[in-house]
Design a protein around this motif. Structure first.
Motif, PDB file in Angstrom:
ATOM      1  N   TYR A 214      -1.000  -8.956 -15.137  1.00 37.88           N
ATOM      2  CA  TYR A 214       0.106  -9.831 -14.731  1.00 37.88           C
ATOM      3  C   TYR A 214       1.428  -9.069 -14.669  1.00 37.88           C
ATOM      4  N   TRP A 215       1.474  -7.885 -15.326  1.00 37.66           N
ATOM      5  CA  TRP A 215       2.685  -7.076 -15.258  1.00 37.66           C
ATOM      6  C   TRP A 215       2.933  -6.541 -13.851  1.00 37.66           C
ATOM      7  N   LEU A 216       1.918  -6.517 -13.010  1.00 39.43           N
ATOM      8  CA  LEU A 216       2.119  -6.106 -11.613  1.00 39.43           C
ATOM      9  C   LEU A 216       3.097  -7.049 -10.924  1.00 39.43           C
ATOM     10  N   TRP A 217       2.968  -8.350 -11.223  1.00 35.84           N
ATOM     11  CA  TRP A 217       3.880  -9.323 -10.633  1.00 35.84           C
ATOM     12  C   TRP A 217       5.290  -9.193 -11.201  1.00 35.84           C
ATOM     13  N   ILE A 218       5.391  -8.827 -12.469  1.00 41.18           N
ATOM     14  CA  ILE A 218       6.714  -8.756 -13.107  1.00 41.18           C
ATOM     15  C   ILE A 218       7.394  -7.421 -12.827  1.00 41.18           C
ATOM     16  N   HIS A 219       6.732  -6.330 -13.202  1.00 39.45           N
ATOM     17  CA  HIS A 219       7.339  -5.001 -13.131  1.00 39.45           C
ATOM     18  C   HIS A 219       7.626  -4.578 -11.692  1.00 39.45           C
ATOM     19  N   VAL A 220       6.636  -4.649 -10.824  1.00 41.36           N
ATOM     20  CA  VAL A 220       6.817  -4.150  -9.452  1.00 41.36           C
ATOM     21  C   VAL A 220       7.701  -5.080  -8.634  1.00 41.36           C
ATOM     22  N   SER A 221       7.565  -6.374  -8.840  1.00 43.63           N
ATOM     23  CA  SER A 221       8.431  -7.297  -8.097  1.00 43.63           C
ATOM     24  C   SER A 221       9.898  -7.079  -8.463  1.00 43.63           C
ATOM     25  N   LEU A 222      10.173  -6.828  -9.744  1.00 41.96           N
ATOM     26  CA  LEU A 222      11.548  -6.530 -10.150  1.00 41.96           C
ATOM     27  C   LEU A 222      12.040  -5.224  -9.539  1.00 41.96           C
ATOM     28  N   ALA A 223      11.166  -4.229  -9.477  1.00 40.83           N
ATOM     29  CA  ALA A 223      11.548  -2.962  -8.866  1.00 40.83           C
ATOM     30  C   ALA A 223      11.914  -3.156  -7.397  1.00 40.83           C
ATOM     31  N   ILE A 224      11.167  -4.011  -6.700  1.00 40.73           N
ATOM     32  CA  ILE A 224      11.449  -4.276  -5.282  1.00 40.73           C
ATOM     33  C   ILE A 224      12.770  -5.023  -5.129  1.00 40.73           C
ATOM     34  N   ILE A 225      12.977  -6.067  -5.946  1.00 38.59           N
ATOM     35  CA  ILE A 225      14.213  -6.845  -5.852  1.00 38.59           C
ATOM     36  C   ILE A 225      15.432  -5.983  -6.181  1.00 38.59           C
ATOM     37  N   CYS A 226      15.326  -5.208  -7.257  1.00 37.03           N
ATOM     38  CA  CYS A 226      16.436  -4.323  -7.628  1.00 37.03           C
ATOM     39  C   CYS A 226      16.723  -3.318  -6.526  1.00 37.03           C
ATOM     40  N   GLY A 227      15.671  -2.714  -5.975  1.00 34.69           N
ATOM     41  CA  GLY A 227      15.872  -1.737  -4.920  1.00 34.69           C
ATOM     42  C   GLY A 227      16.516  -2.333  -3.694  1.00 34.69           C
ATOM     43  N   ALA A 228      16.120  -3.552  -3.312  1.00 34.44           N
ATOM     44  CA  ALA A 228      16.701  -4.202  -2.144  1.00 34.44           C
ATOM     45  C   ALA A 228      18.187  -4.482  -2.345  1.00 34.44           C
ATOM     46  N   LEU A 229      18.559  -4.951  -3.524  1.00 27.42           N
ATOM     47  CA  LEU A 229      19.967  -5.228  -3.796  1.00 27.42           C
ATOM     48  C   LEU A 229      20.775  -3.934  -3.941  1.00 27.42           C
TER      49      LEU A 229
END
Length: 371
Positions: A214-229
């Protein structure tokens, strides 16, 4: 039943590809609409900053030693002389950098004249349509394998650009004046998707065992959101440098060419761009910190250790340090303007290398590029 499921998954993967290609086609139309907005939309309203500067002395001034008095005769054939007290002299203020005060935003920053606004609205409408197709491509990719759609570089790239566009549209919905970011954003999205469907493309498949968490949804999704911003902050910082050089030339009495003036007047003032970039980076930094912490917790569960100096871990930490230095320099040393902008650009370069460079050039526990 398994064969039917596999066939359905393959069909969804093909639909995902078609949706991504369709999104690229619509993004291309949005790109041309933005070009038309920047080229034709502000011709009647350029040089606003130049007008603001030419109405004031370029050098810092102070009031005269004593108020000057002028004499005006009441009539031509003799009469009482009237003493007139002149208006107080204007004092030109400058910012802490010693170069300028806050100049007005360019008229094109929010769409410009009626013609520019029309092209801009067309571009935004096309961007919304492209985003919906893009979102559909990412969603069907996820459904094709029943997992998060960021298990390799292709999926990460498509999700990253989708979130960047979502952030842009979110700012517009919130009535934030960032119409000026539309052209560089769409250009970058096209480059990102073009690289994804050619060099980085990977067939839809299941994840390696270490990623089943389930950390795939948390860790990687946050990395994508942070990178986009952080990308939005990067664009604002880059445009700030161009606008800053433009304003500096105006303050020095220079006359930039018509083409350069038309482009620069599409942007907010350098001060506005600098503040916007700082606020974005400062808001994202805590989430990037949690992204690294979440990755360490996941590593502890998957590999039995929280930190192993893997190349991905090292460069994630370097990126964190770079943004921490940027924020610390602004908060304590008072760095603003070009020095802070250079630090911000360096920090985002670390983020990009952490994604592309580390995944392609180095082998490690995070080698899930799929290329």
């Amino acid at each position: 039943m398994n064969l039917l499921a596999a066939q359905t998954n393959e069909q969804l993967a093909h639909i995902s590809n078609y949706l991504v290609y369709s999104a690229m086609a619509v993004y291309t139309l949005a790109f041309f609409a933005h070009c038309a907005e920047w080229t034709f939309g502000s011709r009647s309203k350029v040089a606003r900053s130049a007008a603001a500067l030419t109405s004031k002395p370029a050098e810092e001034s102070v009031p005269a030693q004593g108020p000057a008095v002028s004499v005006r005769s009441a009539s031509a054939d003799g009469g009482t002389a009237v003493l007139e007290k002149p208006a107080p002299p204007k004092i030109v203020t400058r910012s802490a950098s010693g170069r300028r005060g806050d100049l007005p935003d360019g008229p094109g920053a929010a769409g410009g004249d009626a013609q520019g606004d029309m092209y801009g609205r067309i571009a935004i409408s096309l961007t919304v349509l492209a985003f919906l197709l893009h979102f559909g491509g990412v969603l069907t990719r996820s459904l094709s394998v029943q997992r998060a759609p960021w298990g390799n570089m292709y999926e990460f790239s498509t999700a990253f650009s989708m979130v960047a566009v979502a952030a842009y549209l979110g700012f517009l919905i919130a009535k934030k004046n960032i119409r000026w970011i539309g052209l560089p954003l769409v250009t970058t999205v096209l480059l990102d998707l073009g690289l994804a469907v050619t060099v980085l493309y990977t067939d839809s498949d299941q994840l390696v065992p270490a990623l089943h968490s389930y950390w795939l949804w948390i860790h990687v999704s946050l990395a994508i959101i942070c990178g986009a911003l952080l990308y939005v902050g990067f664009v604002a910082t880059l445009l700030y440098l161009f606008r800053d050089f433009y304003e500096t030339k105006l303050l020095a009495g220079g006359k930039p060419g018509k083409v350069r003036t038309s482009i620069m007047e599409r942007l907010p003032s350098a001060s506005s761009l600098d503040k916007f970039a700082y606020r974005i980076n400062a808001a994202v930094f805590p989430f990037w910190t949690f992204t690294i912490v979440a990755g360490a917790i996941w590593a502890g569960e998957a590999w039995g250790r929280y930190w192993g100096w893997d190349p991905k871990e090292v460069w994630s930490f370097i990126t964190w340090v770079a943004y921490a230095a940027y924020l610390h320099a602004r908060a304590t040393a008072g760095w603003k303007g070009r020095k802070a902008a250079c630090l911000a650009l360096l920090a985002f370069a670390c983020y990009l290398f952490n994604y592309y460079g580390v995944n392609i050039l180095f082998n490690g526990m995070h080698s899930y590029a799929g290329v």
